[in-house]
Scaffold this motif. Structure first.
Motif, short mmCIF file in Angstrom:
data_model
loop_
_atom_site.label_atom_id
_atom_site.label_comp_id
_atom_site.label_asym_id
_atom_site.label_seq_id
_atom_site.Cartn_x
_atom_site.Cartn_y
_atom_site.Cartn_z
N ASN A 157 -82.33 2.84 -50.72
CA ASN A 157 -81.00 2.12 -49.66
C ASN A 157 -80.29 2.40 -49.18
O ASN A 157 -79.10 2.66 -48.37
CB ASN A 157 -80.14 2.00 -51.44
N ASN A 158 -81.12 3.28 -48.29
CA ASN A 158 -81.01 3.80 -46.77
C ASN A 158 -80.96 2.97 -45.63
O ASN A 158 -80.29 3.78 -44.54
CB ASN A 158 -81.72 5.29 -46.61
N LEU A 159 -81.64 1.49 -46.23
CA LEU A 159 -82.17 0.67 -44.73
C LEU A 159 -81.18 -1.15 -46.29
O LEU A 159 -81.77 -0.75 -46.99
CB LEU A 159 -82.52 0.32 -44.50
N SER A 160 -80.47 -1.49 -45.18
CA SER A 160 -80.18 -2.89 -45.92
C SER A 160 -81.00 -4.06 -46.06
O SER A 160 -82.06 -3.27 -45.46
CB SER A 160 -78.65 -3.31 -45.41
N PHE A 161 -80.54 -4.75 -46.74
CA PHE A 161 -81.81 -5.72 -46.89
C PHE A 161 -81.46 -6.42 -45.28
O PHE A 161 -82.57 -7.03 -44.98
CB PHE A 161 -81.30 -6.67 -47.91
N ALA A 162 -80.41 -6.52 -44.88
CA ALA A 162 -80.82 -7.28 -43.78
C ALA A 162 -81.10 -6.13 -42.76
O ALA A 162 -81.81 -7.19 -42.19
CB ALA A 162 -79.26 -7.76 -43.82
N GLU A 163 -80.77 -5.33 -42.36
CA GLU A 163 -81.40 -4.22 -41.47
C GLU A 163 -83.36 -4.49 -41.52
O GLU A 163 -83.57 -4.38 -41.07
CB GLU A 163 -80.62 -2.88 -41.21
N ARG A 164 -83.52 -4.36 -42.27
CA ARG A 164 -84.67 -4.24 -43.03
C ARG A 164 -85.90 -5.75 -42.35
O ARG A 164 -86.67 -5.83 -42.22
CB ARG A 164 -85.39 -4.25 -44.50
N GLU A 165 -84.80 -6.78 -42.82
CA GLU A 165 -85.22 -8.07 -42.54
C GLU A 165 -85.21 -8.26 -40.56
O GLU A 165 -86.48 -9.10 -40.05
CB GLU A 165 -84.27 -9.34 -42.86
N MET A 166 -84.72 -7.51 -39.78
CA MET A 166 -83.62 -7.11 -38.79
C MET A 166 -85.51 -6.59 -38.27
O MET A 166 -85.81 -7.21 -36.77
CB MET A 166 -82.88 -7.06 -37.95
N VAL A 167 -85.49 -5.36 -38.83
CA VAL A 167 -87.22 -5.28 -38.33
C VAL A 167 -87.99 -6.06 -38.20
O VAL A 167 -88.64 -6.16 -37.13
CB VAL A 167 -87.13 -3.11 -38.80
N THR A 168 -88.32 -6.84 -39.36
CA THR A 168 -89.57 -7.28 -39.90
C THR A 168 -90.08 -8.35 -38.87
O THR A 168 -90.90 -8.06 -38.21
CB THR A 168 -89.55 -7.68 -41.61
N VAL A 169 -88.68 -9.34 -38.80
CA VAL A 169 -88.53 -9.71 -37.28
C VAL A 169 -89.30 -9.46 -36.40
O VAL A 169 -90.18 -9.85 -35.46
CB VAL A 169 -87.38 -10.88 -37.54
N SER A 170 -88.46 -8.88 -36.03
CA SER A 170 -88.32 -7.66 -34.65
C SER A 170 -90.17 -7.45 -34.50
O SER A 170 -90.53 -7.66 -33.30
CB SER A 170 -87.49 -7.17 -34.21
#
Length: 364
Positions: A157-170
């Motif tokens: 939980n040191n990255l949110s789900f939204a942040e993880r998906e933003m990283v993945t899409v990028s």
């Protein structure tokens, strides 16, 4: 200039440039994550180091950077992830030597002793995809996705789900041939809390910070998910022929172009990059012959009073002295050509004339 001044100046310039971007849907911190992830996926360690420095100047913590680069092994492979983590270590060492502050951030909370990674991962994956997902063709891969990726990694939980998906899409935007997965993650990002406006903003960050190819790939995936029409311009790989810097002769061009001198100290050719639709004005080379060689994309060459000639990789044209002409990109493709001059007389010159009007260009 000392190492401290070099690192500090680079960080400040990048920070100032980023704040000037008209991309308000993504914070500077979020834009940094986009660039970090895409450079990791490309294996561009120099670009990654710049993006990491920029991220640290805009609120990214060491813990978050490590987490993003570690997560990406599941999408880009261990070699890319480990190389990126090594680059992160180098950046941290350089920043420490330069006396620059870097926030450590918080580590992920420990999971409870009875944590069920498979159960939790199944729930997370279902939320991401919007429906239960079972990869029956390869049950072991189905387990890895649920228990490890969405169970073990997404539980941190040191990255949110939204942040993880933003990283993945990028990151996937920087991987050719992964368009189905990219579209799936664009859709999944919406389910994980990334706003529609933020998803539409990611391509422009990629364009400014990473590359045109990655930006177009992301634009097309976003458009497909939202039922929109994306501009289907043919892109080029700037890692093969460099894009260079904005053309100082830009006032003689319609659209944006870039110059990358190659081995300039020894009189080497210059690579000229044209964005789709860009062309130079009519012009004449006096007392010298210009040679242009198409190396990527598609474009046009035309002499006054003659039909235009289509240029594709491998096309070579020697432009005689005193001939009025223009050259540039096709409307739906980036275009790169090498150029140099030969048979140059001591008083050779270049005469710029009127722009190529839209009526002439649009006939092609």
């Amino acid at each position: 200039m000392t190492q401290k001044l070099i690192v500090a100046a680079a960080a400040l310039l990048l920070s100032a440039g980023l704040k000037a971007q008209n991309n308000m849907e993504l914070s500077n911190r979020q834009q940094a994550f986009v660039a970090i992830a895409a450079h990791e996926a490309k294996g561009d360690l120099q670009g990654l180091k710049v993006a990491l420095n920029d991220g640290f100047e805009n609120g990214v913590t060491i813990s978050e950077a490590k987490e993003a680069l570690s997560q990406l092994y599941a999408y880009t492979g261990f070699p890319r992830s480990l190389n990126a983590l090594g680059a992160l270590q180098q950046v941290l060492g350089e920043r420490e030597a330069a006396g620059l502050k870097t926030e450590a951030g918080r580590e992920a909370d420990a999971l409870p002793a009875d944590y069920d990674a498979l159960k939790q991962g199944t729930e997370v994956q279902t939320r991401l995809t919007g429906q239960p997902f079972n990869y029956a063709f390869a049950p072991q891969t189905d387990y890895y996705l649920k228990a490890h990726l969405f169970g073990d990694i997404f539980a941190r939980n040191n990255l949110s789900f939204a942040e993880r998906e933003m990283v993945t899409v990028s990151a996937i935007s920087a991987l050719p041939g992964c368009e189905p997965q990219l579209k799936a993650h664009v859709a999944g990002a919406r389910n994980m809390g990334v706003s529609d406006a933020q998803l539409h903003a990611i391509p422009e960050v990629l364009r400014q910070r990473v590359g045109e190819t990655e930006a177009v790939r992301c634009e097309q995936a976003v458009a497909a998910v939202f039922g929109e029409t994306a501009e289907a311009a043919e892109t080029v790989d700037f890692s093969v022929w460099p894009k260079g810097e904005p053309n100082p002769y830009g006032k003689y061009f319609t659209g944006r172009s870039y110059l990358a001198p190659l081995n300039a100290e020894n009189g080497g050719p210059t690579n000229v990059t044209f964005e789709p639709g860009c062309r130079n004005n009519w012009h004449i080379h006096h007392k010298q012959v210009q040679v242009i060689i198409c190396v990527a994309g598609r474009g046009w060459y035309q002499e006054w009073g003659k039909p235009a000639v289509k240029m594709v990789p491998g096309t070579v044209i020697a432009i005689p002295a005193e001939v009025k002409h223009w050259h540039g990109a096709a409307r739906d493709s980036w275009f790169q050509h090498l150029t140099y001059h030969t048979h140059v007389a001591p008083d050779a010159s270049n005469e710029w004339l009127e722009p190529v009007d839209d009526a002439t260009y649009n006939k092609l």
